[in-house]
Design an enzyme around this catalytic site. Structure first.
Site, PDB file in Angstrom:
ATOM      1  N   LYS A  33       2.229  25.939  -4.649  1.00 50.42           N
ATOM      2  CA  LYS A  33       0.953  25.365  -4.173  1.00 50.42           C
ATOM      3  C   LYS A  33       1.038  23.842  -4.253  1.00 50.42           C
ATOM      4  O   LYS A  33       0.596  23.230  -5.223  1.00 50.42           O
ATOM      5  CB  LYS A  33      -0.206  25.893  -5.015  1.00 50.42           C
ATOM      6  CG  LYS A  33      -0.434  27.386  -4.838  1.00 50.42           C
ATOM      7  CD  LYS A  33      -1.577  27.917  -5.686  1.00 50.42           C
ATOM      8  CE  LYS A  33      -1.739  29.421  -5.465  1.00 50.42           C
ATOM      9  NZ  LYS A  33      -2.726  30.040  -6.370  1.00 50.42           N
ATOM     10  N   ARG A  57       0.822  -1.210   0.000  1.00 44.45           N
ATOM     11  CA  ARG A  57       0.000   0.000   0.000  1.00 44.45           C
ATOM     12  C   ARG A  57       0.866   1.274   0.000  1.00 44.45           C
ATOM     13  O   ARG A  57       0.597   2.223  -0.735  1.00 44.45           O
ATOM     14  CB  ARG A  57      -0.908  -0.013   1.242  1.00 44.45           C
ATOM     15  CG  ARG A  57      -1.898   1.113   1.355  1.00 44.45           C
ATOM     16  CD  ARG A  57      -3.049   1.029   0.353  1.00 44.45           C
ATOM     17  NE  ARG A  57      -2.812   1.755  -0.851  1.00 44.45           N
ATOM     18  CZ  ARG A  57      -3.143   1.335  -2.058  1.00 44.45           C
ATOM     19  NH1 ARG A  57      -3.748   0.200  -2.240  1.00 44.45           N
ATOM     20  NH2 ARG A  57      -2.859   2.062  -3.110  1.00 44.45           N
ATOM     21  N   ASP A 117      -0.104  38.454 -13.564  1.00 42.43           N
ATOM     22  CA  ASP A 117      -1.062  37.661 -12.803  1.00 42.43           C
ATOM     23  C   ASP A 117      -2.497  38.075 -13.089  1.00 42.43           C
ATOM     24  O   ASP A 117      -2.840  39.266 -12.994  1.00 42.43           O
ATOM     25  CB  ASP A 117      -0.764  37.801 -11.304  1.00 42.43           C
ATOM     26  CG  ASP A 117      -1.534  36.774 -10.500  1.00 42.43           C
ATOM     27  OD1 ASP A 117      -1.687  35.632 -10.987  1.00 42.43           O
ATOM     28  OD2 ASP A 117      -1.986  37.102  -9.388  1.00 42.43           O
ATOM     29  N   GLU A 125       5.741  40.570  -9.629  1.00 44.12           N
ATOM     30  CA  GLU A 125       4.353  40.274  -9.983  1.00 44.12           C
ATOM     31  C   GLU A 125       3.655  41.588 -10.315  1.00 44.12           C
ATOM     32  O   GLU A 125       3.680  42.530  -9.518  1.00 44.12           O
ATOM     33  CB  GLU A 125       3.668  39.587  -8.794  1.00 44.12           C
ATOM     34  CG  GLU A 125       2.222  39.226  -9.067  1.00 44.12           C
ATOM     35  CD  GLU A 125       1.575  38.497  -7.887  1.00 44.12           C
ATOM     36  OE1 GLU A 125       2.214  37.600  -7.316  1.00 44.12           O
ATOM     37  OE2 GLU A 125       0.439  38.875  -7.524  1.00 44.12           O
ATOM     38  N   LYS A 134       6.092  40.733  -4.650  1.00 42.75           N
ATOM     39  CA  LYS A 134       4.648  40.841  -4.778  1.00 42.75           C
ATOM     40  C   LYS A 134       4.160  42.176  -4.227  1.00 42.75           C
ATOM     41  O   LYS A 134       4.949  42.988  -3.742  1.00 42.75           O
ATOM     42  CB  LYS A 134       3.970  39.690  -4.039  1.00 42.75           C
ATOM     43  CG  LYS A 134       4.325  38.319  -4.593  1.00 42.75           C
ATOM     44  CD  LYS A 134       3.436  37.256  -3.956  1.00 42.75           C
ATOM     45  CE  LYS A 134       3.750  35.891  -4.564  1.00 42.75           C
ATOM     46  NZ  LYS A 134       2.844  34.848  -4.067  1.00 42.75           N
TER      47      LYS A 134
END
Lengths: 284, 284, 284, 284, 284, 284
Positions: A135, A100, A218, A197, A167
């Site tokens: 992410k 597993r 973005d 950004e 940012k």
């Protein structure tokens, strides 16, 4: 290319959470039984995770006979429905106890490689590279970034330590894009490019003037992106690399492939997981 | 109810992989800047992961002012699109450095809780419980099992150490279902029930005779499941709990809810991840 | 800006190697004795290591009264002979047990900061930045890189993971500088610049054509460096950053400060250590 | 004689800080390239650190062909300028990835062994032993103490756990040297000698009366040391071992070698580091 | 005097083995229930283990209200049957979850302290000290050595690193007791005494000539011990400390207390455990 | 059946506490001396701990020749006075350095196995199983539970994570036994049986009605136990397993063996330790 010690650590943690104080059902199997099993993939996919799969049995082999694993494919290869991926021969308890955990690595990482490949397919014929993001599943980032590479994607920075991404908050604190880029250039390792950004064309202009190396566009609409490419390409003395993020769908990828940007980054390929369906079939 | 030390370990590993030798962009922000940020959910979901989210900032607070986090909801609550989930106030560097890691925990765990809740919804009005499996992201099992509970599901065994599940290979090694159950009863902790995976009605009969506590009916069609329920309910002297697994779709859940089984176990709720979409919005 | 958890780990390892199974001489001191001690620097230096020094006593404070430490200077400040650096007040056992470990951190890191500052002084008035290298004390790299910054230097890459440095063997394997740079550009994270180590002016020309971002001019004589600057500055379309390494002495630094290079990297500032001389004086 | 597990731990930490998420430049080299390299010492020195050097490649060998290392000298041997120390043959990626970490161990430890040998040379022909102290690089003490032995020095206590050294504060707390020695004798393991740090001849007299085993004569001038030796040698019933520390220069060592003391302890040999200059030369 | 970090590590391992993935029964108790409980000792004993007991609840308190523990006695105190040792007030889940682990430390360590005190009682009125050995429960040595001190005993060396004990095999390898003692004196830290294990009076004579600091008289009959004391006390110029081991019973202790030896070492006080009987009684 | 990684960890901790910075006496033995030694048991016992014993020398073998260990018996075998258990051949330093740690494992675990066997002997001829408890030496639980199995006993739950045991406080919090059992059934993993601790026959009746799977009859007199068996056996529709604990002496075991209970649990077999007496004899 992941350091092997990192794979060892991940596998030992996975085995600890699954085996804990011991596999109580395994006691039903005589200590020296030998079995052979075949790993089958039940859907088309990109394989990823062989080293983790092998390491599971490596760690379980220490006091029993070794499990031999014969692979017919490599990480990054396309595998098809019902294809036999590898054959395991060895001690029955070891194979059943590790089954597993080994498959959890393989199905998760092949899932990420396969999702990546689906996105990359829409960029075929263009020079645009598909990038991952930060992410990721906590604790699994390096492994997922490897899976992205297996799927034909490329890696953005691994973390906060190996890339500069300025940012909105950094800009506000520095007072302006110009100041922020200047500060970063003065204080960060000279081996790193400076990425900013931006959300408007005015910010784009300022960032180009500040000679930012990479611009992260973005959440811009396609027509604004086309304008951004135009401004960058006609800028004198400095051209930035252009990276696009936000709302990246398959359809949009085809559109973005040829407008002149350099990179598209997608959180979806690592934050969502569609595990690949593998099955271990035992010879009787 | 996860031991807090386990949460600490997971968070410190997640921070290590993201921050490594240091957040180089954070240096652009003056050391004592204070900010306030609001966490917004961008879609309906079941919240899960507050303790992990809090712990990220706890670990980053050690040498700076503490980040205050004010939550308006709890794990297990349903949250709606654009709902404000919590507000963070504190040192700007701490919040920016921790943002991604904290949200990676929240989006992954809320994703699992939300997927679970989608399945559970189809069982409403019945006594059938939805169970998870050992098909989890390596290193993340305990956290995912907590998320399953937040989503209204129940946990199957955590690993090989706290439950007996006799599968085909164990039966072959023991010679028969009867022998396997008997061996398990003699040698395993008396605090554990004995579960047997069966694929035919003959096996069901044998397992009932052997007084197995739980039967895992794997990959059976609905009509065979109905027969299995019938056989079990009319068996004299011993009735087993019935657990169904394999090809569990939303539609099928509605059908299975009222045929008399006790549990349905689904690998999909933990092996696939659809991260919930959160956003951190900074006050200017 | 070093992650605090890394400081915690280093300090706990240092205390483990010094204290082991316990400070046997400390038992001579009554459990609740309080003392005050002043840390004095016995030579001019650049201070570095306050967080490590504080953490030593933090870890020893857990079950006793807290040791209060009042600092009069900060990391990076110039301190002079006999200057009082900080005052400690607290439990006598804690202070005596932690004294040596705390001072070992401070004297080693201040030593590196001070050595760095000596080199940097020779570059005053120029734009050339002094860089460190990967020639560090094993296990102490991050701390030493922080000390370099305190001394007015800048950091080259932290390790093999956050910078690309193409050396002779990489070039041989790739077939040519051109190929090596091209491969690196295609496969490495786009956030990293590409640096090539070169030893001849021919290699310089090839690397400029390949648009390498940074050239490491290793072991070149001063007149060849002047030619290299000339070639780079008159190259069309692409100018690389120039880094010089090899045989960097104080005298040579003055010469190199104004010939037009960008960086000088020195292994000596981190591989050699001249510990700064501190003394802890107890109030009687 | 350092436990091997300690070497393993130190090397794995050194590799972690250097390699982190992976050696990105190594990807330029084909996976199965083989190379041969010769380690050269560029100055006369005492070699120290073979086990650490070997262990670096041992840990990198796990999934690739093994790196063979053929040494021509041993730890503690004197090596001369341009002498070939060892030859490595193996996978190019492994050797290039491990090169810097392996050499950092060797250059640091050989540096300490060599510094020690410089001091020891001035004691030739006498029975006086040169001792190290606890003034070491944090995290590197055991390794440095091994290097001191390779350089012909001897080890003082490893830490606070394996030796009793009664200093001024311990004496103040106990009320007198007599009390402090008595307390130590009553309460410490009987396997440990009792050492007292003294600064005046009166303290010497008291410590001899208290039958301290070792006297640490700290920061005494040479003529006072001669008196101390005299007092100790004519004392009835108990003679202590005499250890001298403070301001130990090469010149002074020659003077102290024959005045009748037993040990000289020097912080300089471990708190300062002059890394030995090694070079790895690749066969083309 | 055990370093607190060692206690933290031991407690966290004990909690990990007991709590694992979580205390499932604790879920039956509402999250904020408060309770009060009294710890009672059910037999006369020497208390030992407060710091470990406290630390258990410290580690469980991290996210809940703190458990307050009010002690009426200290480690090393004699406690009597039915005496109330401490009172705990706090969150019911924390107290119930930690109860068993906390008491396991207390009952084991108090057991060792109590056994030690039983032996020490037979030495009352003499100067002979009772010593422990390295025959301890693996992983528990430091804690047990602390318990021995609480019971009125003294510690022999902690391990192989802080004491020299020359046994038969070392003597055989060195060629003679004389050589072995000489080698040890030349090469071991000068802070350590040299102890030799001897079994005959001839060996005793040789060891005295070699000026061994301590003689371990192993498995000698009482009359031979008396002769050994005689030989040592009449030896010119050097007297060793005498330690006796082997077959140490209560009766024999009384005999040995006054024959002139210095130490008796007993493996029994740490290798056997008679756990002290404690009970936690909850206020209703 | 204990996971091998757990044995590795325990052994490396035991070696760390014994060897620390190195075995200083071992230096007296030439590096390449070979010896042979025989392990003898000095009393009748049940052997337990071979894997730990072997692992000690495995970990010490890494840089020296391998120690060969030839065993003549297995864990669980009865060994007699003066029986030769195994023979070790290998490097003298490895064997002498590991001797004490290896024997500490063997004597402690064989002690527990032997104590268990003494209890089990009194149950011969009955179906009653002897169970252990959570009253174990901290950090040693898994190993002790393995020793219990070697001695013929059976394991109760390993910790709070793999068994439900409802005690007085849980019942008070839930309001009644009925509620507590119901809550547990609804919320705990369905793979676990539900055990309730009861002290009166009224509680027994209520627990049977609530269909608790196992009843822990704590501190009941023999005649009340007989009544309890009677009530359970004549209960309609549900019979619980009966476990007896409290004041379990050898004499009482014989009485309890045939009254119809299922299990007897004893804290004494693991909380008290009577180490088995082994001796390592070296060939000369």
């Amino acid at each position: 290319m992941i350091p092997y010690s990192n794979i060892q650590t991940q596998v030992s943690q996975a085995l600890a959470e699954d085996i804990g104080s011991g596999d109580i059902t395994a006691a039903l199997i005589p200590e020296n039984n030998q079995i052979t099993a075949h790993l089958i993939c039940r859907e088309q996919a990109i394989l990823c995770g062989k080293d983790w799969f092998n390491e599971v049995f490596q760690q379980l082999n220490v006091i029993r006979d070794i499990t031999k694993i014969h692979w017919t494919v490599n990480d990054g290869d396309t595998i098809t429905e019902d294809q036999r991926i590898c054959t395991l021969t060895g001690n029955a308890r070891s194979i059943l106890t590790g089954e597993r955990s080994a498959m959890n690595f393989l199905q998760t990482l092949s899932g990420t490689a396969t999702s990546t490949a689906h996105y990359v397919k829409y960029l075929e014929g263009s020079e645009v590279k598909l990038l991952d993001t930060r992410k990721t599943i906590p604790g699994f980032r390096e492994a997922q970034k490897y899976a992205v590479r297996c799927g034909g994607g490329y890696n953005h920075r691994h973390g906060l330590f190996d890339g500069i991404l300025i940012k909105e908050n950094h800009i506000m604190a520095a007072g302006s894009i110009t100041n922020a880029v200047q500060n970063a250039r003065n204080n960060s390792p000279h081996t790193l490019k400076i990425e900013v950004e931006i959300e408007t064309l005015d910010e784009l202009q300022e960032a180009l003037l500040a000679k930012a190396d990479i611009l992260l566009l973005d959440n811009m609409k396609d027509d604004m992106l086309i304008q951004a490419v135009q401004i960058n390409s006609t800028n004198h003395g400095h051209k930035a690399k252009l990276e696009v993020s936000g709302n990246i769908t398959y359809e949009r990828l085809s559109n973005l492939a040829h407008i002149g940007i350099d990179y598209i980054s997608s959180g979806a390929i690592t934050k969502h997981i569609t595990a690949t369906d593998f099955s271990l079939r035992f010879e009787s």
